[in-house]
Design an enzyme around this catalytic site. Structure first.
Site, PDB file in Angstrom:
ATOM      1  N   ARG A  59       0.859  -1.189   0.000  1.00  0.00           N
ATOM      2  CA  ARG A  59       0.000   0.000   0.000  1.00  0.00           C
ATOM      3  C   ARG A  59       0.890   1.233   0.000  1.00  0.00           C
ATOM      4  NH1 ARG A  59       2.359   2.101   3.868  1.00  0.00           N
ATOM      5  NH2 ARG A  59       0.798   3.730   3.830  1.00  0.00           N
ATOM      6  N   GLY A  60       0.221   2.407  -0.155  1.00  0.00           N
ATOM      7  CA  GLY A  60       0.987   3.649  -0.323  1.00  0.00           C
ATOM      8  C   GLY A  60       1.053   3.933  -1.824  1.00  0.00           C
ATOM      9  N   ARG A 102      -7.518  -0.426  -6.648  1.00  0.00           N
ATOM     10  CA  ARG A 102      -7.801   0.658  -5.681  1.00  0.00           C
ATOM     11  C   ARG A 102      -8.040   1.949  -6.476  1.00  0.00           C
ATOM     12  NH1 ARG A 102      -4.219   1.314  -0.401  1.00  0.00           N
ATOM     13  NH2 ARG A 102      -6.129   2.277   0.361  1.00  0.00           N
ATOM     14  N   GLN A 214      -1.945   2.532   9.972  1.00  0.00           N
ATOM     15  CA  GLN A 214      -0.650   2.688   9.282  1.00  0.00           C
ATOM     16  C   GLN A 214       0.339   3.438  10.154  1.00  0.00           C
ATOM     17  OE1 GLN A 214      -3.633   3.204   7.880  1.00  0.00           O
ATOM     18  NE2 GLN A 214      -3.633   2.829   5.687  1.00  0.00           N
ATOM     19  N   ASP A 255      -1.858  10.970  -2.241  1.00  0.00           N
ATOM     20  CA  ASP A 255      -2.262   9.925  -3.191  1.00  0.00           C
ATOM     21  C   ASP A 255      -2.627  10.509  -4.542  1.00  0.00           C
ATOM     22  OD1 ASP A 255      -2.812   8.749  -0.382  1.00  0.00           O
ATOM     23  OD2 ASP A 255      -2.683   7.067  -1.771  1.00  0.00           O
TER      24      ASP A 255
HETATM   25  O1  MRU Z   1      -4.421   3.433   2.283  1.00  0.00           O
HETATM   26  P1  MRU Z   1      -2.943   3.605   2.144  1.00  0.00           P
HETATM   27  O2  MRU Z   1      -2.178   3.065   3.287  1.00  0.00           O
HETATM   28  O3  MRU Z   1      -2.446   3.096   0.810  1.00  0.00           O
HETATM   29  O4  MRU Z   1      -2.756   5.182   2.143  1.00  0.00           O
HETATM   30  C1  MRU Z   1      -1.462   5.702   2.060  1.00  0.00           C
HETATM   31  C2  MRU Z   1      -1.428   7.180   2.178  1.00  0.00           C
HETATM   32  O5  MRU Z   1      -2.438   7.835   2.301  1.00  0.00           O
HETATM   33  C3  MRU Z   1      -0.085   7.837   2.039  1.00  0.00           C
HETATM   34  O6  MRU Z   1      -0.020   9.003   2.798  1.00  0.00           O
HETATM   35  C4  MRU Z   1       0.122   8.198   0.554  1.00  0.00           C
HETATM   36  O7  MRU Z   1      -0.072   7.097  -0.254  1.00  0.00           O
HETATM   37  C5  MRU Z   1       1.464   8.760   0.307  1.00  0.00           C
HETATM   38  S1  MRU Z   1       2.655   7.516   0.392  1.00  0.00           S
HETATM   39  C6  MRU Z   1       4.186   8.094   0.171  1.00  0.00           C
END
Ligand code: MRU
Length: 363
Positions: A59-60, A102, A214, A255
């Site tokens: 994820r991220g 996603r 997270q 994102d």
């Molecule tokens: O739902 P996630 O854990 O994928 O969300 C991640 C985030 O919101 C992060 O802040 C974003 O992806 C930036 S990652 C460098």
């Protein structure tokens, strides 16, 4: 002291390797099990890659982009199309499967589009004559996405360092570190990690980031692995720590960033931005150019809603009546007026974002 990307590569060595591509095999560190178990899993076909993204084993925003890039290569390695036309059909199909895993982070579609467009271009201009040659070139392209991301993070880290002083405490949100980008460095956490590597005393306050945690499971784990001082707080303590003067600046990832400066990031980011703005604390967003979406507007973006049981329970343990109605959006949009600056590998973007984002992204 101005350091180069090359010099930083000598000074900073990532402690975590969340995405590994070796001998045509994609291996990821399963983030759904951290920090309690460190399990690496091989993703052998496009469906497993899409599932790993959907279930957030990886994820991220940048990390899912990189993973999807390798997923496109895996589709060809598995299906072994007999000619180049079949290969494009296969890649188009793989892209559709991966893109639907996603909805909010733009890096996913950015990476699959880049892979498909590269394949089409290589075929059109005659650079590849058969499927094996195409696969070899696409492996290079996927590795390029990974390496460009790492260098962009170093560059962002260097720009972000300009906003950090010795002794600073940074408030973040979610995990925008090396786990979220796949490289071991990160976006929002890059300046902190570089500052630490250069001998500055810096510390981080990490909100737990309900419901997927997270912050408590990943950011804390990642920073402790780097020996960086980190304090875990509940999401509800964000206002107090800022009000008490415990925070010098806020640094978060993104994102998706729109042309007018709206920033989509983990739920809770908007609240941090408004409080920071009200209290005069600088609020920085750090993201690579691959996170910008100059085409869409706020209302076009789908905010992912996840399983209500993520809210009714904490990692399987019930914390609410079983059948309570739940709303579980996992991202929010922060309006540009709350953002002090957006830090990218191409430089620091200040307001007015509507003018400056386009100028920097298209530079
Ligand atoms: O739902 P996630 O854990 O994928 O969300 C991640 C985030 O919101 C992060 O802040 C974003 O992806 C930036 S990652 C460098």
């Amino acid at each position: 002291m101005k350091l180069s990307v090359k010099e930083i590569k000598e000074i900073f060595k990532p402690k975590l390797l969340p995405i590994i591509w070796k001998n045509d095999t994609l291996t990821i560190l399963d983030q759904s099990l951290l920090p309690f178990q460190q399990v690496y899993v091989d993703l052998k076909d496009v469906d497993s890659v899409a599932r790993a993204i959907k279930t957030m084993q990886v994820r991220g925003a940048p990390a899912i982009g990189i993973t999807a890039g390798y997923g496109m290569v895996i589709s060809l390695l598995n299906k072994k199309p007999s000619n180049l036309d079949e290969a494009i059909k296969e890649l188009t199909n793989a892209k559709a499967i991966l893109d639907s895993s996603r909805p909010t982070a733009v890096n996913l579609v950015w990476a699959t589009s880049r892979m498909l467009n590269t394949a089409k271009k290589l075929i059109e201009d005659g650079s590849v004559k058969n499927v094996n040659e195409l696969i070899d070139e696409l492996k290079k392209e996927a590795n390029k996405i990974f390496n460009e991301e790492y260098e962009a993070e170093i560059q962002m880290g260097l720009y972000g360092l300009e906003k950090i002083s010795d002794g600073d405490t940074i408030l973040t949100q979610c995990n925008a570190g090396g786990l979220a980008t796949g490289t071991g460095l990160g976006t929002a956490l890059a300046p902190v990690k570089l500052a630490n590597a250069l001998g500055l005393k810096v510390s981080v306050i990490a909100p737990e980031t309900r419901p997927w945690l997270q912050g408590s499971r990943l950011t804390v784990y990642e920073l402790m692995a780097e020996n960086i001082k980190v304090t875990l707080i509940t999401d509800t303590a964000v206002g107090l720590v800022m009000y008490k003067g415990m925070v010098n600046s806020v640094m978060v990832g993104a994102d998706r960033i729109l042309r007018d400066g709206h920033v989509f990031n983990k739920i809770g980011t908007f609240k941090e931005a408004v409080i920071a703005h009200e209290l005069g604390i600088p609020f920085y967003v750090l993201a690579p150019i691959s996170t910008f979406d100059l085409k869409n507007s706020v209302d076009d973006i789908k905010i992912e809603e996840r399983d209500p049981n993520e809210v009714r329970t904490v990692r399987g343990i019930p914390i609410a009546p079983e059948n309570v109605e739940v709303y579980n959006p996992v991202f929010d949009a922060t309006p540009p007026k709350y953002i002090t600056a957006i830090i990218t590998e191409k430089g620091i973007i200040y307001p007015p974002f509507i003018v400056n984002i386009k100028r920097v992204v298209e530079k």
